[in-house]
Design a protein around this motif. Sequence first.
Motif, PDB file in Angstrom:
ATOM      1  N   GLU A  28       0.840  -1.194   0.000  1.00  0.00           N
ATOM      2  CA  GLU A  28       0.000   0.000   0.000  1.00  0.00           C
ATOM      3  C   GLU A  28       0.878   1.248   0.000  1.00  0.00           C
ATOM      4  O   GLU A  28       1.855   1.326   0.742  1.00  0.00           O
TER       5      GLU A  28
ATOM      6  N   ASP B  65       0.789   7.682   2.710  1.00  0.00           N
ATOM      7  CA  ASP B  65      -0.111   8.823   2.566  1.00  0.00           C
ATOM      8  C   ASP B  65       0.520   9.890   1.692  1.00  0.00           C
ATOM      9  O   ASP B  65       1.708  10.212   1.837  1.00  0.00           O
TER      10      ASP B  65
ATOM     11  N   VAL C 179       1.172   7.907  -4.694  1.00  0.00           N
ATOM     12  CA  VAL C 179       0.346   7.097  -5.571  1.00  0.00           C
ATOM     13  C   VAL C 179       1.234   6.373  -6.573  1.00  0.00           C
ATOM     14  O   VAL C 179       2.299   6.873  -6.955  1.00  0.00           O
TER      15      VAL C 179
ATOM     16  N   GLU D 121      -5.201   4.732  -8.870  1.00  0.00           N
ATOM     17  CA  GLU D 121      -5.922   5.467  -7.833  1.00  0.00           C
ATOM     18  C   GLU D 121      -6.822   4.537  -7.032  1.00  0.00           C
ATOM     19  O   GLU D 121      -7.189   3.456  -7.474  1.00  0.00           O
ATOM     20  N   ASP D 122      -7.171   4.982  -5.839  1.00  0.00           N
ATOM     21  CA  ASP D 122      -8.021   4.199  -4.917  1.00  0.00           C
ATOM     22  C   ASP D 122      -7.415   2.819  -4.678  1.00  0.00           C
ATOM     23  O   ASP D 122      -8.132   1.802  -4.623  1.00  0.00           O
TER      24      ASP D 122
ATOM     25  N   THR E  28      -8.706   0.879  -1.521  1.00  0.00           N
ATOM     26  CA  THR E  28     -10.121   0.481  -1.506  1.00  0.00           C
ATOM     27  C   THR E  28     -10.479  -0.490  -2.629  1.00  0.00           C
ATOM     28  O   THR E  28     -11.585  -1.031  -2.639  1.00  0.00           O
ATOM     29  N   GLU E  29      -9.568  -0.698  -3.567  1.00  0.00           N
ATOM     30  CA  GLU E  29      -9.819  -1.628  -4.672  1.00  0.00           C
ATOM     31  C   GLU E  29      -9.460  -3.045  -4.225  1.00  0.00           C
ATOM     32  O   GLU E  29      -8.286  -3.382  -4.049  1.00  0.00           O
TER      33      GLU E  29
ATOM     34  N   LYS F 275      -7.316  -5.196  -6.722  1.00  0.00           N
ATOM     35  CA  LYS F 275      -6.012  -4.608  -7.066  1.00  0.00           C
ATOM     36  C   LYS F 275      -5.719  -4.745  -8.558  1.00  0.00           C
ATOM     37  O   LYS F 275      -4.563  -4.831  -8.961  1.00  0.00           O
TER      38      LYS F 275
END
Length: 266
Positions: free
Chosen positions: A193, A196, A199, A219-220, A223-224, A227
Amino acid sequence: MDTEKYIASGILELYVAGILSEVENLDVARYAAEYPEIQNEIKAIEATVLALTKAAAPKEGAQIHLAKVQAKIAAAGAPKVITLQPEKTNWSAYIGWAASILLAVGLFWMYTQNNTLKSNLDNSTQVNSTLEEKIEEAKTSLEKTEELLSTIRDKNIQVVALGGQAVAPNTYAKAYWNKTEQKVFIDAQGLPEPPDGMVYQVWSLKLNPLTPTSMGLLEDFMTEDTKVFALNNPNESEAFGITLEPAGGSETPNLEQLYTLGVVSS
């Protein structure tokens, strides 16, 4: 407003019985002023209660009879005591008051049941809404899975393995490239991941000389669930690379943050 349902709810009977709160009384009065059918129903209920009250009240005739007896006694002026038979119990009065009490209790029970039913209906609506959302999410996930499987199984697909680089040797990814549709699916399951404010950015590379072209951002990422990310790729790619960049992406790749790299087989 559905006046029929409102009248059937039993709240008007409670209004006439005087057991509603001040706020509820104001609401009923406002609706009665706005809707004639509600006003008429209130009048009908009041007439019913009045009839019960009259049935419970002492008879006018009995009162007149008592007055006449008292007048005769006063005119005679004699201390003669006349023994009168006790008057029969006015059962109609008791019955009338009992009916009024039962009516009030019944109306309160109807009001309580109506509120309970409304609460249960609201809960059922919320449960159904949540269930519909989950079904829609499952449907969307299924569509994504079917699209991915269709892409992977396409005879024109080219699979490019992207191995970990110096900054993160244990990372990996795969690129499924369909030149005909000019689309690449990036399977980034092997990437950690991003921190913060950072990307992952995917690059199409020409190797000689090294010429990077951005294909887009993953992006995201957190939450995906799968992946797997779909990106357009109209380029004549010789390799694919994934770098870690500041949020929003970069115009050129930061090679010190090159996580994975894979060369397209000729």
